[in-house]
Design a protein around this motif. Sequence first.
Motif, mmCIF file in Angstrom:
data_model
loop_
_atom_site.group_PDB
_atom_site.id
_atom_site.type_symbol
_atom_site.label_atom_id
_atom_site.label_comp_id
_atom_site.label_asym_id
_atom_site.label_seq_id
_atom_site.Cartn_x
_atom_site.Cartn_y
_atom_site.Cartn_z
ATOM 1 N N VAL A 14 0.851 -1.187 0.000
ATOM 2 C CA VAL A 14 0.000 0.000 0.000
ATOM 3 C C VAL A 14 0.886 1.235 0.000
ATOM 4 N N VAL A 15 0.686 2.087 -0.978
ATOM 5 C CA VAL A 15 1.397 3.361 -1.040
ATOM 6 C C VAL A 15 0.416 4.458 -0.654
ATOM 7 N N MET A 16 0.702 5.154 0.443
ATOM 8 C CA MET A 16 -0.159 6.224 0.941
ATOM 9 C C MET A 16 0.329 7.576 0.419
ATOM 10 N N VAL A 17 -0.552 8.278 -0.265
ATOM 11 C CA VAL A 17 -0.234 9.623 -0.741
ATOM 12 C C VAL A 17 -0.844 10.623 0.238
ATOM 13 N N THR A 18 -0.001 11.476 0.787
ATOM 14 C CA THR A 18 -0.468 12.426 1.796
ATOM 15 C C THR A 18 0.077 13.807 1.493
ATOM 16 N N GLU A 19 -0.299 14.775 2.318
ATOM 17 C CA GLU A 19 0.201 16.139 2.189
ATOM 18 C C GLU A 19 0.640 16.630 3.563
ATOM 19 N N PRO A 20 1.642 17.517 3.623
ATOM 20 C CA PRO A 20 2.210 17.930 4.909
ATOM 21 C C PRO A 20 1.407 19.032 5.601
ATOM 22 N N THR A 21 0.183 18.703 5.966
ATOM 23 C CA THR A 21 -0.689 19.638 6.669
ATOM 24 C C THR A 21 -1.277 18.937 7.886
ATOM 25 N N PRO A 22 -1.828 19.664 8.840
ATOM 26 C CA PRO A 22 -2.468 19.010 9.987
ATOM 27 C C PRO A 22 -3.595 18.065 9.576
ATOM 28 N N PHE A 23 -4.398 18.457 8.575
ATOM 29 C CA PHE A 23 -5.453 17.564 8.097
ATOM 30 C C PHE A 23 -4.859 16.309 7.473
ATOM 31 N N GLY A 24 -3.801 16.502 6.671
ATOM 32 C CA GLY A 24 -3.150 15.356 6.054
ATOM 33 C C GLY A 24 -2.586 14.403 7.087
ATOM 34 N N LEU A 25 -1.965 14.938 8.131
ATOM 35 C CA LEU A 25 -1.392 14.104 9.180
ATOM 36 C C LEU A 25 -2.473 13.338 9.937
ATOM 37 N N ASN A 26 -3.546 14.023 10.314
ATOM 38 C CA ASN A 26 -4.616 13.370 11.053
ATOM 39 C C ASN A 26 -5.184 12.185 10.273
ATOM 40 N N ASP A 27 -5.473 12.403 8.989
ATOM 41 C CA ASP A 27 -6.083 11.343 8.202
ATOM 42 C C ASP A 27 -5.080 10.263 7.808
ATOM 43 N N LEU A 28 -3.805 10.639 7.692
ATOM 44 C CA LEU A 28 -2.769 9.634 7.437
ATOM 45 C C LEU A 28 -2.679 8.653 8.600
ATOM 46 N N LYS A 29 -2.751 9.160 9.828
ATOM 47 C CA LYS A 29 -2.701 8.282 11.001
ATOM 48 C C LYS A 29 -3.843 7.269 10.973
ATOM 49 N N LEU A 30 -5.040 7.713 10.614
ATOM 50 C CA LEU A 30 -6.190 6.806 10.532
ATOM 51 C C LEU A 30 -5.956 5.740 9.458
ATOM 52 N N ALA A 31 -5.446 6.176 8.304
ATOM 53 C CA ALA A 31 -5.238 5.247 7.195
ATOM 54 C C ALA A 31 -4.153 4.231 7.521
ATOM 55 N N VAL A 32 -3.059 4.683 8.120
ATOM 56 C CA VAL A 32 -1.986 3.763 8.504
ATOM 57 C C VAL A 32 -2.499 2.747 9.522
ATOM 58 N N GLY A 33 -3.343 3.206 10.448
ATOM 59 C CA GLY A 33 -3.928 2.285 11.417
ATOM 60 C C GLY A 33 -4.746 1.199 10.748
ATOM 61 N N ALA A 34 -5.518 1.572 9.730
ATOM 62 C CA ALA A 34 -6.329 0.587 9.004
ATOM 63 C C ALA A 34 -5.450 -0.412 8.263
ATOM 64 N N VAL A 35 -4.402 0.090 7.628
ATOM 65 C CA VAL A 35 -3.484 -0.785 6.896
ATOM 66 C C VAL A 35 -2.816 -1.786 7.839
ATOM 67 N N ARG A 36 -2.403 -1.307 9.000
ATOM 68 C CA ARG A 36 -1.736 -2.201 9.950
ATOM 69 C C ARG A 36 -2.693 -3.237 10.525
ATOM 70 N N LYS A 37 -3.949 -2.867 10.693
ATOM 71 C CA LYS A 37 -4.946 -3.842 11.160
ATOM 72 C C LYS A 37 -5.059 -5.016 10.198
ATOM 73 N N LEU A 38 -4.853 -4.742 8.896
ATOM 74 C CA LEU A 38 -4.945 -5.780 7.881
ATOM 75 C C LEU A 38 -3.615 -6.498 7.665
ATOM 76 N N GLY A 39 -2.587 -6.099 8.426
ATOM 77 C CA GLY A 39 -1.292 -6.760 8.328
ATOM 78 C C GLY A 39 -0.545 -6.471 7.043
ATOM 79 N N LEU A 40 -0.763 -5.292 6.460
ATOM 80 C CA LEU A 40 -0.137 -4.941 5.190
ATOM 81 C C LEU A 40 1.040 -3.992 5.407
ATOM 82 N N THR A 41 1.943 -3.977 4.454
ATOM 83 C CA THR A 41 3.068 -3.047 4.503
ATOM 84 C C THR A 41 2.710 -1.792 3.714
ATOM 85 N N THR A 42 3.223 -0.659 4.184
ATOM 86 C CA THR A 42 2.900 0.599 3.520
ATOM 87 C C THR A 42 4.114 1.507 3.461
ATOM 88 N N SER A 43 4.164 2.312 2.421
ATOM 89 C CA SER A 43 5.166 3.371 2.272
ATOM 90 C C SER A 43 4.426 4.664 1.968
#
Length: 286
Positions: A185-214
């Motif tokens: 899984v490749v996560m595309v994000t932006e360096p803003t507070p909104f981007g960071l908040n939603d990136l954390k949620l997305a990374v959490g979902a990816v890790r729940k599924l046991g997947l690797t992400t960059s």
Amino acid sequence: MKVAIASGKGGTGKTTVATCLAHLLPAHGQPTTYVDCDVEEPNGHIFLGPRIERSENVSIPIPVIDHELCTNCGNCCEICRFNALACLPKKVMVFPSLCHGCGGCALVCPEGAITEMPRAIGVVERGSAGDLGFLQGRLAVGEALATPVVRAVKRAVPERGIVILDAPPGTSCPVVETIRGVDWVVMVTEPTPFGLNDLKLAVGAVRKLGLTTSIVINRSDVGDSGVEDYCKEEGLDVILKIPHSRTVAEAYARGEMPVLAVPGYADMLEKLADAVLTRMREAEKR
């Protein structure tokens, strides 16, 4: 090799990265398919300009009540968690637009009074854009169930070659269905507070599924350092940084891919293409 291009929020440049990456990979001698899983609002076709060669309906099973057999016991209404059935004093009513097609009502009917009929909720379209294979799902207007359409699109994915899945934004059920079972899984994000908040949620979902992400940081030279600091703390690989460019935004507005319209953009995205090819070769060795 199945690679999902995802994002915690909309507007980060996910589809730009996904379409550009898919466009570049066939030149490396690998059969590649772009798959638009953002079925509520697919737009990869705008940039890739595919020729659609086949279209298939996506349906879910909807209950049909035989009122002569029905004893109005209420079992079907009790098991339905989506209020798609209403048990009135003399009959059972069905609300097709609320039905999720789980089939539970037919299973619990003691009289066998419930059969099922298909109801189309979207389509899967297949085609090609030059050497690139193309797949997309489209949810019908007014329908609420995107996940069955995503599931149907993934069933149509070829078994060989590289598959680039353009995921919906966020962390909802269609996103989970898109990334389930992929290799990376490749996560595309932006360096803003909104981007960071939603990136954390997305990374959490990816890790729940046991997947690797960059991580790909788009518009990397605006905003703050919060995203990069988070990635360092969590041990997340920032595989690519793409600086802000008005020229890229203008190309996007015209429906053009930056790899074709913006000098230097293809060279940046080639780094991501090389990373995909490297991971595929490593997987083949294992």
